[in-house]
Scaffold this active site. Structure first.
Site, PDB file in Angstrom:
ATOM      1  N   LYS A  66       0.813  -1.214   0.000  1.00 50.65           N
ATOM      2  CA  LYS A  66       0.000   0.000   0.000  1.00 50.65           C
ATOM      3  C   LYS A  66       0.849   1.268   0.000  1.00 50.65           C
ATOM      4  O   LYS A  66       0.492   2.261  -0.641  1.00 50.65           O
ATOM      5  CB  LYS A  66      -0.958  -0.013   1.190  1.00 50.65           C
ATOM      6  CG  LYS A  66      -1.988  -1.138   1.116  1.00 50.65           C
ATOM      7  CD  LYS A  66      -2.913  -1.136   2.313  1.00 50.65           C
ATOM      8  CE  LYS A  66      -3.899  -2.291   2.245  1.00 50.65           C
ATOM      9  NZ  LYS A  66      -4.849  -2.284   3.377  1.00 50.65           N
ATOM     10  N   ASN A  87      -4.690   1.300  -1.892  1.00 52.39           N
ATOM     11  CA  ASN A  87      -5.065  -0.107  -2.037  1.00 52.39           C
ATOM     12  C   ASN A  87      -5.741  -0.383  -3.382  1.00 52.39           C
ATOM     13  O   ASN A  87      -6.128  -1.514  -3.655  1.00 52.39           O
ATOM     14  CB  ASN A  87      -5.971  -0.570  -0.891  1.00 52.39           C
ATOM     15  CG  ASN A  87      -7.394  -0.087  -1.033  1.00 52.39           C
ATOM     16  OD1 ASN A  87      -7.655   0.983  -1.596  1.00 52.39           O
ATOM     17  ND2 ASN A  87      -8.346  -0.877  -0.542  1.00 52.39           N
ATOM     18  N   ASP A 101     -10.174   1.518   1.684  1.00 56.53           N
ATOM     19  CA  ASP A 101     -10.307   0.944   3.021  1.00 56.53           C
ATOM     20  C   ASP A 101     -11.062   1.888   3.953  1.00 56.53           C
ATOM     21  O   ASP A 101     -11.840   1.439   4.806  1.00 56.53           O
ATOM     22  CB  ASP A 101      -8.934   0.641   3.614  1.00 56.53           C
ATOM     23  CG  ASP A 101      -8.268  -0.572   2.992  1.00 56.53           C
ATOM     24  OD1 ASP A 101      -8.978  -1.415   2.414  1.00 56.53           O
ATOM     25  OD2 ASP A 101      -7.026  -0.672   3.084  1.00 56.53           O
ATOM     26  N   ALA A 125      -0.845   0.041  14.800  1.00 58.41           N
ATOM     27  CA  ALA A 125      -0.367   1.321  14.261  1.00 58.41           C
ATOM     28  C   ALA A 125       0.144   1.199  12.831  1.00 58.41           C
ATOM     29  O   ALA A 125       0.959   2.000  12.403  1.00 58.41           O
ATOM     30  CB  ALA A 125       0.738   1.888  15.161  1.00 58.41           C
ATOM     31  N   PRO A 151       4.954   1.856  20.431  1.00 58.70           N
ATOM     32  CA  PRO A 151       4.318   3.180  20.378  1.00 58.70           C
ATOM     33  C   PRO A 151       4.999   4.167  19.436  1.00 58.70           C
ATOM     34  O   PRO A 151       4.334   5.061  18.896  1.00 58.70           O
ATOM     35  CB  PRO A 151       4.394   3.651  21.839  1.00 58.70           C
ATOM     36  CG  PRO A 151       4.418   2.394  22.641  1.00 58.70           C
ATOM     37  CD  PRO A 151       5.226   1.427  21.816  1.00 58.70           C
ATOM     38  N   GLY A 238     -14.233  -7.966  10.045  1.00 60.71           N
ATOM     39  CA  GLY A 238     -13.533  -7.346   8.936  1.00 60.71           C
ATOM     40  C   GLY A 238     -14.069  -7.744   7.574  1.00 60.71           C
ATOM     41  O   GLY A 238     -13.729  -7.111   6.566  1.00 60.71           O
TER      42      GLY A 238
END
Length: 276
Positions: A66, A87, A101, A125, A151, A238
């Site tokens: 992507k 995508n 998406d 993330a 993180p 999903g």
């Protein structure tokens, strides 16, 4: 528009249900289009695209393509521009990049009756997390907590929320002794973790207890480990995102506009849903 070729590319790709979805849609639309799958690594992408002949109309892209597809595209729709992820690639002299998406998440949540929210949590993330953040902003979310294993990978999400979307983004480790046992209550949780991820009960159960509705981008196996502990709250698979982002892709391949409905779109959607 006869005989056009299309495909979904990614690595891995053998599990993809996109060929069945697209084939069902093209049958209803009466199009003699051929949609396949191909395993393509990120470092092979540009050479593979440049090797396609004029019979190729477009590509669906999954991980890890992507971001490289975003760099390759000559133009970007607003969702691709915001997320840095493409995508869907409409081929031609100037390949056009789209991110369906985002709309797929919005449509899947709307189908479950979720059309607005104020607070949310994103688990993960990666590229899908960026699409989730934009989708949540479109639902009116003003504050998002991101939980990530690393993180530091969420810095781009914080910048996207603060600088472009007007959404406050706070980042915490997905699992850490420093994280409070009782997480903040939110309206919606979007899980973008890899399929098969199993969070320890001491992490998953508090998130479920105060997580509102769950949208889990994973769908194989289903129910996911996270969905299994979500209790009585709304849980959205999903598969809804897969279905609705594919509808938007087909609109792009058919007439170039992800927002303009297809001819006989209810019949197309029904056939695609049956193919899942």
């Amino acid at each position: 528009m006869t005989g056009a070729r299309l495909a979904v590319w990614g690595d891995p790709i053998a599990h993809s249900q996109s060929p069945a979805l697209h084939a069902a849609a093209y049958r209803v639309l009466g199009l003699d289009w051929h949609y396949d799958r191909r395993r393509v690594a990120a470092d092979e992408f540009e050479g593979a695209v440049r090797g396609l002949d004029s019979s190729w109309r477009g590509l669906s892209l999954t991980m890890p393509l992507k971001e490289v597809a975003h760099r390759f595209a000559a133009t970007h729709d607003p969702h691709a521009q915001s997320t840095g992820a493409v995508n869907t690639l409409l081929l031609g002299a100037r390949p056009a990049g789209f991110n369906t998406d985002v709309g797929g998440i919005v449509d899947a949540l709307a189908e479950a009756g979720i059309t607005s929210a104020r607070t949310a949590r994103i688990l993960g993330a990666g590229a899908t997390a960026s699409s989730a953040l934009v989708a949540l902003a479109e639902l009116g979310v003003a504050r998002v907590e991101v939980r990530a294993r690393r993180p530091e990978r969420a810095a781009g999400l914080r910048a996207l929320g603060d600088d472009r979307l007007g959404v406050g983004v706070a980042v915490q480790p997905l699992a850490s002794a420093e994280v409070a046992e009782t997480p903040r209550a939110v309206d919606v949780t979007v899980a973008t973790l890899p399929s098969g991820t199993i969070l320890p009960p001491e992490v998953a159960e508090p998130l479920a207890a105060r997580g509102g509705a769950l949208f889990d981008a994973a769908y194989a196996p289903w129910p996911s480990a996270l969905a299994s502990v979500w209790g009585t709250g709304t849980v959205v698979s999903g598969l809804g995102m897969l279905l609705h982002q594919a509808v938007r892709q087909i609109r792009i391949f058919h007439h170039g506009d992800p927002l303009a409905p297809l001819p006989d779109e209810p019949e197309v959607l029904a056939a695609m849903r049956e193919a899942l």
